[in-house]
Design a protein around this motif. Sequence first.
Motif, PDB file in Angstrom:
ATOM      1  N   ILE A 194       0.853  -1.189   0.000  1.00 43.19           N
ATOM      2  CA  ILE A 194       0.000   0.000   0.000  1.00 43.19           C
ATOM      3  C   ILE A 194       0.889   1.240   0.000  1.00 43.19           C
ATOM      4  O   ILE A 194       1.875   1.317   0.746  1.00 43.19           O
ATOM      5  CB  ILE A 194      -0.928   0.019   1.227  1.00 43.19           C
ATOM      6  CG1 ILE A 194      -1.957  -1.108   1.128  1.00 43.19           C
ATOM      7  CG2 ILE A 194      -1.642   1.362   1.354  1.00 43.19           C
ATOM      8  CD1 ILE A 194      -2.880  -1.200   2.320  1.00 43.19           C
ATOM      9  N   VAL A 195       0.538   2.221  -0.850  1.00 40.91           N
ATOM     10  CA  VAL A 195       1.175   3.535  -0.823  1.00 40.91           C
ATOM     11  C   VAL A 195       0.085   4.578  -0.706  1.00 40.91           C
ATOM     12  O   VAL A 195      -1.065   4.347  -1.083  1.00 40.91           O
ATOM     13  CB  VAL A 195       2.034   3.789  -2.080  1.00 40.91           C
ATOM     14  CG1 VAL A 195       3.283   2.929  -2.071  1.00 40.91           C
ATOM     15  CG2 VAL A 195       1.224   3.568  -3.351  1.00 40.91           C
ATOM     16  N   TRP A 196       0.423   5.743  -0.185  1.00 37.50           N
ATOM     17  CA  TRP A 196      -0.562   6.807  -0.018  1.00 37.50           C
ATOM     18  C   TRP A 196       0.148   8.148   0.130  1.00 37.50           C
ATOM     19  O   TRP A 196       1.380   8.216   0.276  1.00 37.50           O
ATOM     20  CB  TRP A 196      -1.463   6.539   1.185  1.00 37.50           C
ATOM     21  CG  TRP A 196      -0.816   6.666   2.542  1.00 37.50           C
ATOM     22  CD1 TRP A 196      -0.794   7.765   3.356  1.00 37.50           C
ATOM     23  CD2 TRP A 196      -0.083   5.639   3.252  1.00 37.50           C
ATOM     24  NE1 TRP A 196      -0.113   7.499   4.518  1.00 37.50           N
ATOM     25  CE2 TRP A 196       0.320   6.199   4.487  1.00 37.50           C
ATOM     26  CE3 TRP A 196       0.254   4.312   2.972  1.00 37.50           C
ATOM     27  CZ2 TRP A 196       1.058   5.476   5.426  1.00 37.50           C
ATOM     28  CZ3 TRP A 196       0.979   3.598   3.904  1.00 37.50           C
ATOM     29  CH2 TRP A 196       1.376   4.177   5.118  1.00 37.50           C
ATOM     30  N   GLY A 197      -0.633   9.226   0.099  1.00 37.59           N
ATOM     31  CA  GLY A 197      -0.117  10.566   0.357  1.00 37.59           C
ATOM     32  C   GLY A 197      -0.337  10.930   1.809  1.00 37.59           C
ATOM     33  O   GLY A 197      -1.417  10.728   2.355  1.00 37.59           O
ATOM     34  N   ASP A 198       0.702  11.490   2.456  1.00 39.18           N
ATOM     35  CA  ASP A 198       0.641  11.786   3.885  1.00 39.18           C
ATOM     36  C   ASP A 198       1.306  13.136   4.144  1.00 39.18           C
ATOM     37  O   ASP A 198       2.387  13.418   3.613  1.00 39.18           O
ATOM     38  CB  ASP A 198       1.368  10.685   4.667  1.00 39.18           C
ATOM     39  CG  ASP A 198       0.919  10.602   6.112  1.00 39.18           C
ATOM     40  OD1 ASP A 198       1.067  11.613   6.832  1.00 39.18           O
ATOM     41  OD2 ASP A 198       0.434   9.521   6.511  1.00 39.18           O
ATOM     42  N   GLU A 199       0.650  13.972   4.964  1.00 35.73           N
ATOM     43  CA  GLU A 199       1.215  15.296   5.230  1.00 35.73           C
ATOM     44  C   GLU A 199       1.743  15.438   6.654  1.00 35.73           C
ATOM     45  O   GLU A 199       1.814  16.546   7.187  1.00 35.73           O
ATOM     46  CB  GLU A 199       0.197  16.389   4.915  1.00 35.73           C
ATOM     47  CG  GLU A 199      -1.037  16.425   5.782  1.00 35.73           C
ATOM     48  CD  GLU A 199      -1.893  17.649   5.527  1.00 35.73           C
ATOM     49  OE1 GLU A 199      -1.509  18.498   4.712  1.00 35.73           O
ATOM     50  OE2 GLU A 199      -2.969  17.744   6.151  1.00 35.73           O
ATOM     51  N   ASP A 201       4.643  15.355   7.542  1.00 35.49           N
ATOM     52  CA  ASP A 201       5.922  16.071   7.518  1.00 35.49           C
ATOM     53  C   ASP A 201       5.770  17.529   7.101  1.00 35.49           C
ATOM     54  O   ASP A 201       6.765  18.206   6.823  1.00 35.49           O
ATOM     55  CB  ASP A 201       6.884  15.360   6.562  1.00 35.49           C
ATOM     56  CG  ASP A 201       7.046  13.896   6.923  1.00 35.49           C
ATOM     57  OD1 ASP A 201       7.516  13.615   8.028  1.00 35.49           O
ATOM     58  OD2 ASP A 201       6.660  13.047   6.091  1.00 35.49           O
ATOM     59  N   GLY A 202       4.550  18.004   7.052  1.00 39.44           N
ATOM     60  CA  GLY A 202       4.309  19.398   6.701  1.00 39.44           C
ATOM     61  C   GLY A 202       3.846  19.595   5.284  1.00 39.44           C
ATOM     62  O   GLY A 202       3.204  20.591   4.964  1.00 39.44           O
ATOM     63  N   GLN A 203       4.195  18.698   4.384  1.00 35.45           N
ATOM     64  CA  GLN A 203       3.684  18.699   3.026  1.00 35.45           C
ATOM     65  C   GLN A 203       3.400  17.254   2.650  1.00 35.45           C
ATOM     66  O   GLN A 203       3.860  16.324   3.305  1.00 35.45           O
ATOM     67  CB  GLN A 203       4.664  19.329   2.035  1.00 35.45           C
ATOM     68  CG  GLN A 203       5.949  18.551   1.805  1.00 35.45           C
ATOM     69  CD  GLN A 203       7.011  18.841   2.839  1.00 35.45           C
ATOM     70  OE1 GLN A 203       7.034  19.944   3.398  1.00 35.45           O
ATOM     71  NE2 GLN A 203       7.878  17.883   3.095  1.00 35.45           N
ATOM     72  N   TYR A 204       2.659  17.076   1.565  1.00 36.63           N
ATOM     73  CA  TYR A 204       2.308  15.710   1.180  1.00 36.63           C
ATOM     74  C   TYR A 204       3.516  14.971   0.628  1.00 36.63           C
ATOM     75  O   TYR A 204       4.191  15.445  -0.294  1.00 36.63           O
ATOM     76  CB  TYR A 204       1.182  15.715   0.147  1.00 36.63           C
ATOM     77  CG  TYR A 204      -0.179  15.824   0.766  1.00 36.63           C
ATOM     78  CD1 TYR A 204      -0.849  14.704   1.206  1.00 36.63           C
ATOM     79  CD2 TYR A 204      -0.783  17.070   0.930  1.00 36.63           C
ATOM     80  CE1 TYR A 204      -2.104  14.793   1.795  1.00 36.63           C
ATOM     81  CE2 TYR A 204      -2.032  17.178   1.518  1.00 36.63           C
ATOM     82  CZ  TYR A 204      -2.683  16.044   1.949  1.00 36.63           C
ATOM     83  OH  TYR A 204      -3.923  16.143   2.542  1.00 36.63           O
ATOM     84  N   GLU A 205       3.802  13.822   1.211  1.00 32.75           N
ATOM     85  CA  GLU A 205       4.841  12.907   0.746  1.00 32.75           C
ATOM     86  C   GLU A 205       4.230  11.521   0.563  1.00 32.75           C
ATOM     87  O   GLU A 205       3.144  11.234   1.074  1.00 32.75           O
ATOM     88  CB  GLU A 205       6.003  12.835   1.750  1.00 32.75           C
ATOM     89  CG  GLU A 205       6.685  14.164   2.015  1.00 32.75           C
ATOM     90  CD  GLU A 205       7.550  14.649   0.848  1.00 32.75           C
ATOM     91  OE1 GLU A 205       7.713  13.882  -0.133  1.00 32.75           O
ATOM     92  OE2 GLU A 205       8.053  15.769   0.914  1.00 32.75           O
ATOM     93  N   VAL A 206       4.949  10.668  -0.171  1.00 40.87           N
ATOM     94  CA  VAL A 206       4.465   9.316  -0.424  1.00 40.87           C
ATOM     95  C   VAL A 206       4.967   8.386   0.679  1.00 40.87           C
ATOM     96  O   VAL A 206       6.173   8.336   0.970  1.00 40.87           O
ATOM     97  CB  VAL A 206       4.934   8.807  -1.801  1.00 40.87           C
ATOM     98  CG1 VAL A 206       4.494   7.355  -2.007  1.00 40.87           C
ATOM     99  CG2 VAL A 206       4.391   9.687  -2.908  1.00 40.87           C
ATOM    100  N   TYR A 207       4.047   7.656   1.297  1.00 39.23           N
ATOM    101  CA  TYR A 207       4.375   6.688   2.344  1.00 39.23           C
ATOM    102  C   TYR A 207       3.980   5.280   1.886  1.00 39.23           C
ATOM    103  O   TYR A 207       3.147   5.118   0.980  1.00 39.23           O
ATOM    104  CB  TYR A 207       3.666   7.035   3.644  1.00 39.23           C
ATOM    105  CG  TYR A 207       4.458   7.995   4.512  1.00 39.23           C
ATOM    106  CD1 TYR A 207       5.097   7.556   5.675  1.00 39.23           C
ATOM    107  CD2 TYR A 207       4.590   9.333   4.158  1.00 39.23           C
ATOM    108  CE1 TYR A 207       5.838   8.419   6.461  1.00 39.23           C
ATOM    109  CE2 TYR A 207       5.324  10.216   4.935  1.00 39.23           C
ATOM    110  CZ  TYR A 207       5.947   9.748   6.082  1.00 39.23           C
ATOM    111  OH  TYR A 207       6.685  10.593   6.865  1.00 39.23           O
ATOM    112  N   TYR A 208       4.552   4.286   2.577  1.00 39.72           N
ATOM    113  CA  TYR A 208       4.415   2.898   2.130  1.00 39.72           C
ATOM    114  C   TYR A 208       4.324   1.963   3.332  1.00 39.72           C
ATOM    115  O   TYR A 208       4.980   2.174   4.361  1.00 39.72           O
ATOM    116  CB  TYR A 208       5.632   2.531   1.273  1.00 39.72           C
ATOM    117  CG  TYR A 208       5.820   1.048   1.007  1.00 39.72           C
ATOM    118  CD1 TYR A 208       5.134   0.404  -0.005  1.00 39.72           C
ATOM    119  CD2 TYR A 208       6.732   0.309   1.769  1.00 39.72           C
ATOM    120  CE1 TYR A 208       5.325  -0.953  -0.260  1.00 39.72           C
ATOM    121  CE2 TYR A 208       6.934  -1.052   1.523  1.00 39.72           C
ATOM    122  CZ  TYR A 208       6.228  -1.683   0.510  1.00 39.72           C
ATOM    123  OH  TYR A 208       6.415  -3.015   0.264  1.00 39.72           O
TER     124      TYR A 208
END
Length: 684
Positions: A194-199, A201-208
């Motif tokens: 699964i991957v998703w967008g996560d903020e 860290d202050g901005q949207y980054e890709v997490y896994y």
Amino acid sequence: MRIPNDSWVILAVVVLSVGLLAPARSLSCITDYSAEPSSGLTRNAPPRPVLDEAQGWTQDFILSNPASSIARSPDMAVDGSNIHVVWEDWRMISEGKTYEVFYRKSTDNGATWSEERILSNDDSECSGNPQIAVENGTVLVVWNDCRGSSIFELYYAKSSDNGQTWSENIALTSNDGSNSEWPLVAMRGDKVHIVWGDERDGQYEVYYRNSTDGGVTWSEDRRLTNWTWGTDAPHGLDLNESYVHVLLNRYVGNWESFYIRSNDGGVTWSSPVPVADMDGHNSEPCAMSSSGSTVHIGYVDWKLGPLEVFYGNSTDNGTTWNPGRRISKGSVEAGSCDIAIGPPNIHFVFYDKRHGDSEIFYKNSSDMGVTWGDEVRLTYADGVSAQPEIGVNGSYIHVVWIDKRYSEPRTFYKRFPEFGPDTVRPTAPTLLSASLMNNSQDVRLSWAMAEDEGFVGGTSNYLVSRAEDIGGPYSAVAEINASGTSTYTWTDIGVGEGDAKNYFYYVESVDASNNTNRSGKAAKLNFHLDPGRHLLSVPLVQENESTPTVLQTLSYDIAWSYDSIGKDWKKYSPFRSPDGLIKLDHKIGFWVNVTRESNLTIAGLVPTLTTINLSEGWNLVGFPSFNSTYSVSYLRVEVGASRVEGYDSLPPYYLRLLGDMEVLQAGEGHWVKLETDIVWTVVD
């Protein structure tokens, strides 16, 4: 599979206004739909589904049925002959309208479909962006949800029996005060990624995250991107052996399409590399699929002026990338693509606005992307068609999309090849009423939507047929396209009180193969009455049985009927207060005194079976049937009547004894004398 995001149509405004400050999210190639409904739930009946425009494809079928729903963000997974579809839908659930995740499946390559099922809990207004994966009967759906707050977190549900039963909703991300959105999921065997967008860290980054036991336990969250300007959510995820492929957007002064990978099942990851020309024009990925060492992608790009759809690939598992190739044809705007691979075929879908509203188009390459065939337009109805998803199974090609042909967006499905000869009859519509309208000059029919409307092989339109005798012959007088409304009406103009003829009607459901199924019957009857006493009945089930409504076309000064239970008379006069006779249903007989030559014109449903409670002694009853062979002798045998009397025009009683061979007539009243209470069952 791609993931929906904010509408790309605002991209130019954002880029110009922020300068070097990148927006928090990139702008998706997905057509945006308003979160609120438009003013009308349905539009005028759409064109009948066209079969010969997209040769070999089935007609379009609705998967999300209610007219009040707003569907969006569909996703599909295909596993053999099993097709699993999810989407988010804003509709009335419990005590209010909420966005929830809906699911349907077909186990026979789209021929029939299960009932809708809500997978998300009914506890928020923002369950959305569902993504689905399937492997050997195990189905996993992941989505973002804002339960108890305005912050999105990820949840998933799992089925281990091909979608028959589902687990409870399970949280994938913790409530840390930052949004986790736009998940993508892929599965091979027991391995789930699964991957998703996560903020966070202050901005949207890709997490896994991944699971090696089919979603029972999960690895720790892992951040895959770290970019000064911020990285949007991933736009593609696919698996091939030990490779995990991810597409994403990156802001480098403008938005560009990038790719990262893991070649060891998610343990280590490469740095992002561009997959489209870094030419200063915005691009955004929208689809990815892999086969062998070749990774196939779809993306949209503004390099040629208008938004166009491109195809690209890498033949070495993402190490190097070949130049992109335009798939759309220089239209006003194209986008929202998806890819499915069935070696050596690549199947590609996208929307295109060259004809005004966006429509769904399909292209195929039979040599893994070297050459491409002609495009096929899949949708022709009025209104926006967008967000297509495609899946393949052998020779079967399945497409789902969102469509606004009925005003509000709904989820649609079609497949290639079209179904074989269909001999199954559609579900018959149910007649609800027939009534006089417009000062009794017209007849209006009303019927309920056939239960199979919108389903594969179900009702696609309705035919109204009419005859002057209940036995026919009937001729079609109107065709009404199935539009998804719960109730249909049609008015026969000028056949009411001013037309002396009797008319009988039925409504037929018609499917795409011209199989039909009839409703019950309705009728308009006209009785011409001279001045004086008449013994009558109303052989139709009317929408409004109040005495003044039933007798609205007749000139009279009094009507009266006998209550066999209370052993008293009930009367009604238009010139004084009612005296008990407040309605005239199809079971009773009644007297009426006509003051001048006039017509009793009535409209209603033809009853198929009526039960009438008869009491010891005299009963004044109607005959709610058009059975032309039902004689007095039949009545005597069925209820044990000792005497049956009918109307006679001569005073003082206007009655005569009926002989055994005389036939009872619809519209007449009859006196029936019994020695005991009994129930009389009248069948038409």
